[in-house]
Design a protein around this motif. Sequence first.
Motif, PDB file in Angstrom:
ATOM      1  N   ASN A 199     -15.067 -59.539  20.926  1.00  0.00           N
ATOM      2  CA  ASN A 199     -15.083 -60.753  22.182  1.00  0.00           C
ATOM      3  C   ASN A 199     -14.766 -62.203  21.700  1.00  0.00           C
ATOM      4  O   ASN A 199     -14.500 -63.034  22.707  1.00  0.00           O
ATOM      5  CB  ASN A 199     -16.252 -60.545  22.943  1.00  0.00           C
ATOM      6  N   ASP A 206     -23.088 -55.322  28.761  1.00  0.00           N
ATOM      7  CA  ASP A 206     -22.678 -54.408  27.950  1.00  0.00           C
ATOM      8  C   ASP A 206     -23.646 -53.155  27.452  1.00  0.00           C
ATOM      9  O   ASP A 206     -23.199 -52.336  27.080  1.00  0.00           O
ATOM     10  CB  ASP A 206     -21.808 -54.824  26.726  1.00  0.00           C
ATOM     11  N   LYS A 260     -19.006 -55.151  19.626  1.00  0.00           N
ATOM     12  CA  LYS A 260     -18.392 -55.528  20.745  1.00  0.00           C
ATOM     13  C   LYS A 260     -18.676 -57.198  20.862  1.00  0.00           C
ATOM     14  O   LYS A 260     -17.316 -57.646  21.269  1.00  0.00           O
ATOM     15  CB  LYS A 260     -19.239 -54.997  21.990  1.00  0.00           C
ATOM     16  N   HIS A 299     -23.282 -49.281  26.361  1.00  0.00           N
ATOM     17  CA  HIS A 299     -23.604 -49.004  24.957  1.00  0.00           C
ATOM     18  C   HIS A 299     -24.705 -47.663  25.184  1.00  0.00           C
ATOM     19  O   HIS A 299     -24.744 -46.897  24.547  1.00  0.00           O
ATOM     20  CB  HIS A 299     -24.203 -50.045  24.389  1.00  0.00           C
TER      21      HIS A 299
END
Lengths: 155, 147
Positions: A154, B130, A150, B134
Amino acid sequence: MSNGKLLIINGPGLSDLSELNETVHDGLSLADVKQKCIKTCEGFGLEVDFRQNDDESELLSGLINDINNFDAFIINPAGFAESSFIDYEAFSTAINKITNQSKPVIEVRIENIFKPDISRPLRGVESGGVGFVSGLGQYGYVLAIQSINKKLSNK
Amino acid sequence: MNIYVINGPNINLLGAREPEIYGKETIEGIAKDCQEKASKDGHVVKFMQSNYEGEIVEWIQDAIIQKVDAIVINAAAYTHTSIAIHDALKSYSGYKVELHISNPHLRESFRHVSFISSAVDSVVAGLGADGYSHVIELLSELPIKVD
């Protein structure tokens, strides 16, 4: 899909997981962990180099030599967390170098190191911008890879 | 799987509170991410936040009564002070994850002690906002016993 290069480093003692607390260990071997990591990385299109070394200085020089060759790092310091002051300082310096390049670093511990019956001191990765995952067994690596994917996506 | 995501004091200020540490994501955004991840895997997430220690204790007790499958708890500042939350978590037998947006071990020394860590199965810190989604995603993969 991030197409980054991930280095996973496992410290001294992790070649044999049978010493771990049984509920976490549950027949787990480092080869199982490696397979899990490779499969997870493949799913994200990440290139991965999975290493383990019982020799602290080899592990450290490998890390230092490769800082510029990878985009993200997962480190399970294991026995390194209890190692000598000099090695530990050099280790911290290497981690700082990585975080200064704004590359993601996540410390992964297979067991929950805060459980009273395990009691391993947290002396691993202690510099800024470092993630920490403890007690999720091999799934801790999966979580760390998800997070790194992730973060790299990004960028 | 039924999952409680419990958040402690000042988490309602996310986005505005020290964004250099906690990021720009708001609590509403995090809740939405968690709900989306959960519903994808057929799970139900109850996302909660309180500035009151006693209310957090009561939510954990509620999780015991309701036989909730997993708790993800960010006790925020109560992490470093609350024996009451530690005790409540010890009484809860489902799967427990302690979560922090930043990594408390890299911050002020008063954040280095957690009363939560020894009462939970696992600890996740410093993965940013996040981290929540997750963890919710990972709960599906974990060998958790569901009633």
